[in-house]
Design a protein around this motif. Structure first.
Motif, mmCIF file in Angstrom:
data_model
loop_
_atom_site.group_PDB
_atom_site.id
_atom_site.type_symbol
_atom_site.label_atom_id
_atom_site.label_comp_id
_atom_site.label_asym_id
_atom_site.label_seq_id
_atom_site.Cartn_x
_atom_site.Cartn_y
_atom_site.Cartn_z
ATOM 1 N N TYR A 159 2.321 -7.520 -0.353
ATOM 2 C CA TYR A 159 2.037 -7.867 1.038
ATOM 3 C C TYR A 159 1.950 -6.578 1.853
ATOM 4 N N ASP A 160 0.963 -6.475 2.716
ATOM 5 C CA ASP A 160 0.815 -5.317 3.600
ATOM 6 C C ASP A 160 0.015 -5.789 4.811
ATOM 7 N N ASN A 161 0.104 -5.073 5.910
ATOM 8 C CA ASN A 161 -0.759 -5.451 7.039
ATOM 9 C C ASN A 161 -2.012 -4.586 7.100
ATOM 10 N N GLY A 181 0.799 -1.226 0.000
ATOM 11 C CA GLY A 181 0.000 0.000 0.000
ATOM 12 C C GLY A 181 0.828 1.271 0.000
ATOM 13 N N SER A 182 2.130 1.138 -0.193
ATOM 14 C CA SER A 182 3.001 2.331 -0.195
ATOM 15 C C SER A 182 2.745 3.209 -1.416
ATOM 16 N N THR A 183 3.019 4.481 -1.240
ATOM 17 C CA THR A 183 2.887 5.437 -2.344
ATOM 18 C C THR A 183 3.910 5.157 -3.457
ATOM 19 N N TYR A 184 4.926 4.340 -3.160
ATOM 20 C CA TYR A 184 5.965 4.041 -4.149
ATOM 21 C C TYR A 184 5.709 2.744 -4.921
ATOM 22 N N ALA A 195 12.712 8.268 16.765
ATOM 23 C CA ALA A 195 11.370 7.796 17.129
ATOM 24 C C ALA A 195 10.871 6.795 16.080
ATOM 25 N N TYR A 196 11.110 7.140 14.816
ATOM 26 C CA TYR A 196 10.692 6.262 13.722
ATOM 27 C C TYR A 196 11.476 4.946 13.787
ATOM 28 N N GLY A 197 12.746 5.029 14.122
ATOM 29 C CA GLY A 197 13.570 3.824 14.250
ATOM 30 C C GLY A 197 13.004 2.864 15.291
ATOM 31 N N ASP A 252 -7.082 -2.676 3.381
ATOM 32 C CA ASP A 252 -7.823 -1.654 2.624
ATOM 33 C C ASP A 252 -6.870 -0.740 1.867
ATOM 34 N N ARG A 253 -5.800 -0.338 2.563
ATOM 35 C CA ARG A 253 -4.833 0.550 1.903
ATOM 36 C C ARG A 253 -4.167 -0.166 0.731
ATOM 37 N N GLN A 254 -3.758 -1.404 0.973
ATOM 38 C CA GLN A 254 -3.088 -2.155 -0.090
ATOM 39 C C GLN A 254 -4.010 -2.357 -1.301
ATOM 40 N N ASN A 256 15.811 -3.575 1.110
ATOM 41 C CA ASN A 256 14.993 -2.793 2.033
ATOM 42 C C ASN A 256 15.184 -1.290 1.937
ATOM 43 N N TYR A 257 14.096 -0.618 1.592
ATOM 44 C CA TYR A 257 14.067 0.844 1.599
ATOM 45 C C TYR A 257 13.491 1.379 2.917
ATOM 46 N N SER A 258 12.819 0.516 3.715
ATOM 47 C CA SER A 258 12.100 1.020 4.890
ATOM 48 C C SER A 258 13.026 1.851 5.775
ATOM 49 N N ASN A 259 12.599 3.048 6.077
ATOM 50 C CA ASN A 259 13.401 3.967 6.882
ATOM 51 C C ASN A 259 13.147 3.792 8.373
ATOM 52 N N PRO A 260 13.921 4.411 9.214
ATOM 53 C CA PRO A 260 15.187 5.093 8.922
ATOM 54 C C PRO A 260 16.272 4.057 8.631
ATOM 55 N N ASN A 281 20.167 -3.058 2.837
ATOM 56 C CA ASN A 281 19.477 -1.793 3.096
ATOM 57 C C ASN A 281 19.958 -0.755 2.084
ATOM 58 N N ILE A 282 19.006 -0.025 1.539
ATOM 59 C CA ILE A 282 19.363 0.895 0.451
ATOM 60 C C ILE A 282 18.659 2.250 0.585
ATOM 61 N N CYS A 283 19.204 3.207 -0.149
ATOM 62 C CA CYS A 283 18.654 4.561 -0.163
ATOM 63 C C CYS A 283 18.718 5.101 -1.585
ATOM 64 N N GLN A 307 12.320 15.814 11.466
ATOM 65 C CA GLN A 307 12.584 15.211 10.152
ATOM 66 C C GLN A 307 12.317 13.708 10.209
ATOM 67 N N GLU A 308 11.926 13.164 9.045
ATOM 68 C CA GLU A 308 11.580 11.742 8.970
ATOM 69 C C GLU A 308 12.692 10.820 9.462
ATOM 70 N N THR A 309 13.936 11.099 9.053
ATOM 71 C CA THR A 309 15.026 10.163 9.370
ATOM 72 C C THR A 309 16.165 10.786 10.181
ATOM 73 N N HIS A 357 9.311 -1.673 1.630
ATOM 74 C CA HIS A 357 9.251 -0.235 1.941
ATOM 75 C C HIS A 357 8.023 -0.009 2.823
ATOM 76 N N ILE A 358 8.105 -0.481 4.049
ATOM 77 C CA ILE A 358 6.985 -0.286 4.980
ATOM 78 C C ILE A 358 7.208 1.001 5.780
ATOM 79 N N ARG A 359 6.119 1.562 6.261
ATOM 80 C CA ARG A 359 6.206 2.742 7.132
ATOM 81 C C ARG A 359 5.405 2.420 8.390
ATOM 82 N N VAL A 360 6.101 1.914 9.411
ATOM 83 C CA VAL A 360 5.404 1.499 10.625
ATOM 84 C C VAL A 360 4.865 2.748 11.347
HETATM 85 P P1 NAD Z 1 3.286 4.730 3.049
HETATM 86 O O1 NAD Z 1 2.799 4.963 4.436
HETATM 87 O O2 NAD Z 1 2.537 5.307 1.908
HETATM 88 O O3 NAD Z 1 3.359 3.151 2.775
HETATM 89 C C1 NAD Z 1 3.853 2.242 3.666
HETATM 90 C C2 NAD Z 1 3.003 0.969 3.658
HETATM 91 O O4 NAD Z 1 3.574 0.086 4.628
HETATM 92 C C3 NAD Z 1 1.546 1.198 4.071
HETATM 93 O O5 NAD Z 1 0.680 0.641 3.105
HETATM 94 C C4 NAD Z 1 1.427 0.453 5.397
HETATM 95 O O6 NAD Z 1 0.170 -0.135 5.615
HETATM 96 C C5 NAD Z 1 2.510 -0.592 5.274
HETATM 97 N N1 NAD Z 1 2.981 -1.119 6.543
HETATM 98 C C6 NAD Z 1 3.257 -0.443 7.680
HETATM 99 N N2 NAD Z 1 3.701 -1.284 8.627
HETATM 100 C C7 NAD Z 1 3.717 -2.525 8.078
HETATM 101 C C8 NAD Z 1 4.093 -3.809 8.562
HETATM 102 N N3 NAD Z 1 4.565 -3.974 9.805
HETATM 103 N N4 NAD Z 1 3.978 -4.863 7.726
HETATM 104 C C9 NAD Z 1 3.523 -4.703 6.475
HETATM 105 N N5 NAD Z 1 3.158 -3.512 5.953
HETATM 106 C C10 NAD Z 1 3.265 -2.425 6.752
HETATM 107 O O7 NAD Z 1 4.795 5.208 3.024
HETATM 108 P P2 NAD Z 1 5.676 5.763 1.814
HETATM 109 O O8 NAD Z 1 5.713 7.236 1.897
HETATM 110 O O9 NAD Z 1 5.250 5.131 0.557
HETATM 111 O O10 NAD Z 1 7.103 5.219 2.217
HETATM 112 C C11 NAD Z 1 7.338 3.855 2.448
HETATM 113 C C12 NAD Z 1 8.651 3.634 3.108
HETATM 114 O O11 NAD Z 1 9.710 3.793 2.177
HETATM 115 C C13 NAD Z 1 8.979 4.604 4.248
HETATM 116 O O12 NAD Z 1 9.677 3.910 5.251
HETATM 117 C C14 NAD Z 1 9.885 5.600 3.584
HETATM 118 O O13 NAD Z 1 10.692 6.275 4.497
HETATM 119 C C15 NAD Z 1 10.677 4.660 2.735
HETATM 120 N N6 NAD Z 1 11.472 5.260 1.680
HETATM 121 C C16 NAD Z 1 12.800 5.064 1.753
HETATM 122 C C17 NAD Z 1 13.624 5.559 0.808
HETATM 123 C C18 NAD Z 1 15.085 5.347 0.972
HETATM 124 O O14 NAD Z 1 15.857 6.078 0.412
HETATM 125 N N7 NAD Z 1 15.516 4.367 1.754
HETATM 126 C C19 NAD Z 1 13.101 6.273 -0.258
HETATM 127 C C20 NAD Z 1 11.734 6.473 -0.321
HETATM 128 C C21 NAD Z 1 10.914 5.936 0.654
#
Ligand code: NAD
Ligand code: G6P
Ligand code: MN
Length: 445
Positions: free
Chosen positions: A40-42, A14-17, A119-121, A45-47, A146-150, A169-171, A110-112, A86-89
């Motif tokens: 896969y998402d938890n 369900g991520s915006t990416y 806090a996000y970590g 509805d969002r997914q 893994n893109y999931s931040n931080p 882990n990547i950026c 800031q996010e990271t 790329h999850i955002r907990v």
């Molecule tokens: P978002 O909130 O739109 O999407 C994140 C998704 O993750 C949501 O659909 C959410 O339901 C899901 N989620 C949350 N916790 C979960 C869990 N425990 N298990 C499964 N799914 C879970 O966020 P976004 O803006 O699209 O960004 C996604 C992530 O990618 C963020 O962590 C963001 O910081 C990261 N990101 C990292 C980089 C990088 O350079 N490393 C670049 C861009 C985005």
């Protein structure tokens, strides 16, 4: 040559990416062919918003790929070659708190970076570790990209808690910056740049850049960065820069560069070197999380809903940017042994000679079927070494705090951050963050 087809699960469907990555995967079927693509998402509805659109896109453009979306870990992680995570907990609503709480105390929100990133970590660590465990249980040979931040804190946590996991882990920030640099120096693509870079995630410096023929790009680049940062002279170029906040960040690289003109910096260093400027130029009532909710999230979801309703994506505005390009290229290098050179977040182990072995650093690596092999960046100067060691300690203290459930360690982490002026300010921010995070954090004692 026939390439073996891959099976990919996108975690955080369900991520915006996600839709951008799907577009990139489809465009790359000649270089990275898929047999299966799963989401896969938890949050079902969002997914579903994204999945219903991507189902249409896949059916229209690459019907041979078997597509599915699920919230069941077994279904998602079985028979997988790659997890693109790329999850955002806590979601964007918790990002908003990460940003707004420090700002109340005159500290970067800031996010990271700074207390918001810490806090996000604390929220993100268990979420990412859970994904690793699912992968190891159901597809033990798979790679997790893994893109999931931080990413810096997540990388330190996964190094310690799952030391043998096949996670990288990547950026995308260095890639995005190099895209602007390519425009500045007149190259077609960022992949035409060969770079030497060292540091931590969102905390690094380039020492060299050449083109593929070995011509030095630094003189021309430095002349430009000294005047305009990474923004183009006429203000165009990188699509990221259509947003004012990113334009400001790319321009501010000019002042970051001025502090050490022997290198060119990652844009994120502005939060550590000019925190006073950043705070003064941030609206504490409308932060980046609000911008993302008002723009990217709204736009992507509206477009997904439009596609699902029309049952065609022929004229879609969803694009695959450098974010998607980088993760698909990395997967391709691992699957097909391309020995490409990419910046990854890895265990130091000598890559930066005068830095501890167990720091998680961002350096160029050679990527192949064997995994990644970091290149040695040599010794680094006092200025960067001092900053990096302070920041490594902050990141390690956050992971200590998570593992030991320690208030003291998290207070020390916040106190040590270059973005925070004193232990008393750190304590006020921490106390408010504990309340705001509730059950997202372990209970600290
Ligand atoms: P978002 O909130 O739109 O999407 C994140 C998704 O993750 C949501 O659909 C959410 O339901 C899901 N989620 C949350 N916790 C979960 C869990 N425990 N298990 C499964 N799914 C879970 O966020 P976004 O803006 O699209 O960004 C996604 C992530 O990618 C963020 O962590 C963001 O910081 C990261 N990101 C990292 C980089 C990088 O350079 N490393 C670049 C861009 C985005
Ligand atoms: C860059 C960074 C990511 C970060 C993102 C934030 O891509 O590399 O780590 O998550 O920017 O962008 P946003 O548009 O969500 O503020
Ligand atoms: Mn990043």
């Amino acid at each position: 040559m026939m390439l073996e087809k891959q099976s990919v699960v996108i975690a955080g469907g369900g991520s915006t990416y996600t839709a951008g990555i799907v577009m990139m995967l489809i465009e790359n079927q000649d270089k990275f062919p898929l047999r299966k693509l799963k989401f896969y998402d938890n949050d079902e509805d969002r997914q579903n918003i994204v999945a219903k659109a991507c189902e249409v896109i896949v059916k229209e453009r690459a019907p041979e790929i078997e597509f599915s979306a699920t919230t069941d870990p077994e279904e998602a992680f079985t028979d997988i070659d790659f997890v693109m995570a790329h999850i955002r907990v806590g979601g964007l609503s918790m990002r908003e708190k990460d940003e707004k709480i420090p700002l109340k105390y005159g500290v970067v929100g800031q996010e990271t970076c700074g207390p918001g990133g810490m806090a996000y970590g604390m929220r993100s660590i268990p979420g990412v570790v859970e994904l690793i465990d699912y992968m190891e249980k159901y597809s033990p040979d798979a790679w997790m990209l893994n893109y999931s931040n931080p990413a810096a804190i997540v990388a330190e946590a996964t190094r310690r808690m799952r030391p043998n996991a096949k996670i990288i882990n990547i950026c995308d920030m260095p890639v995005a910056i190099k895209k602007s640099i390519a425009d500045i120096v007149g190259l077609e693509s960022e992949s035409d740049i060969v770079d030497r870079y060292y540091g931590l995630n969102h905390f690094g410096w380039w020492t060299e850049m050449t083109d593929k023929q070995g011509n030095d790009l630094m003189p021309k680049l430095k002349e430009h960065v000294a005047k305009y940062g990474y923004a183009a002279a006429e203000g165009e170029g990188n699509p990221l820069l259509e947003e004012n906040s990113w334009m400001d960040t790319f321009q501010k690289a000019k002042d970051v560069y001025a502090v050490d003109p022997t290198t060119v910096p990652n844009t994120y260093l502005k939060y550590y070197l000019y925190p006073d400027y950043v705070v003064a130029h941030t609206d504490p009532n409308h932060t980046r999380a609000n911008e993302v909710m008002d723009n990217r999230e709204k736009n992507v979801f509206a477009e997904c809903e439009r596609i699902a309703a029309a049952q065609t994506a022929e004229d879609t505005t969803i694009e695959a940017g450098e974010h998607a390009e980088f993760i698909v290229q990395l997967a391709g290098a691992l699957a097909y042994n391309t020995y490409e050179r990419m910046l990854l977040i890895v265990k130091n182990e000598g890559a930066i000679v005068n830095l501890a072995d167990d720091a998680m650093v961002e350096v160029p690596c050679i990527v192949s079927k064997r995994g990644y092999e970091p290149l040695c960046m040599g010794k680094i100067p006092h200025f960067q070494k001092g900053m990096i060691e302070q920041q490594v300690a902050v990141e390690k203290l956050v992971v200590d705090a998570f593992e030991e459930k320690s208030y003291q360690k998290l207070w020390q982490a916040m106190t040590l951050s270059k973005t925070v002026p004193s232990a008393s300010v750190a304590k006020q921010i921490l106390d408010e963050m504990i309340d705001a995070n509730g059950n997202w954090w372990p209970e600290l004692n």
